[in-house]
Design a protein around this motif. Structure first.
Motif: not given
Length: 190
Positions: A93-94, A97, A99, A125, A128
């Motif tokens: 989750e962020k 901003n 992850l 994403r 990331e």
């Protein structure tokens, strides 16, 4: 489109009104006349189940113990893929901003991890998540996605599998065609 799986997936997205037309700003900042709002599909759990069945069928050669999904888009499909394969399920989750793994989520050293995402355009994403898995001691073994908006041009350093490959034109903010610019801009969220 001759692939029956892609035809079925496109029909599911169309039936659930998850494939939108208009003028959209994507998470990447690019503009497009099309948008995949996978949250619309996620309201229909039989559709999610079927999409996961189709995705799992394409994952036969990928050996993983855990599924990691980036919030928000990958949460529902990631959980369903994990459920159908009997795998452990985690989500990133962020935070500021970026992850991150929270809630006590950890990987054992060398744990094989599959990244599951709903829609990939540039793959930010997913990249990331790949880095996150490596930093936390796991080993990313593949990426599975419902929709590859790049039609296979976005590459990762692990195998990538998608159910639907489409490439709708995207434009930077200063290159939006006049016809698209006349349509009110929406940023539906991802």
């Amino acid at each position: 489109m001759t692939d029956p799986t892609q035809s079925e997936v496109l029909a599911i997205f169309t039936r659930t009104q998850a494939l939108l037309q208009g003028h959209f700003v994507l998470r990447s900042g690019l503009h497009s006349g099309h948008y995949f709002q996978c949250a619309q599909v996620c309201q229909n759990l039989p559709a999610v189940t079927r999409l996961a069945e189709l995705l799992v069928a394409k994952l036969k050669l990928v050996k993983f113990a855990t599924v990691l999904a980036p919030a928000m888009g990958g949460l529902v499909i990631g959980q369903e893929v994990a459920r159908q394969t009997g795998s452990r399920y985690l989500f990133a989750e962020k935070e500021n901003n970026v992850l991150v793994l929270r809630r006590g989520f950890k990987f054992t050293p060398g744990e094989p991890v599959l990244i599951v995402e709903d829609v990939v355009t540039r793959g930010g994403r997913v990249i990331e998540c790949l880095q996150l898995v490596r930093q936390a001691g796991g080993v990313p073994v593949g990426v599975a996605m419902l929709v590859d908006r790049s039609a296979g041009t976005t590459r990762f350093d692990v195998p990538a599998i998608s159910l639907l490959e489409l490439s709708f034109p995207t434009y930077s903010a200063d290159q939006v065609p006049e016809a698209l610019a006349k349509i009110p801009v929406e940023k539906p969220g991802s």
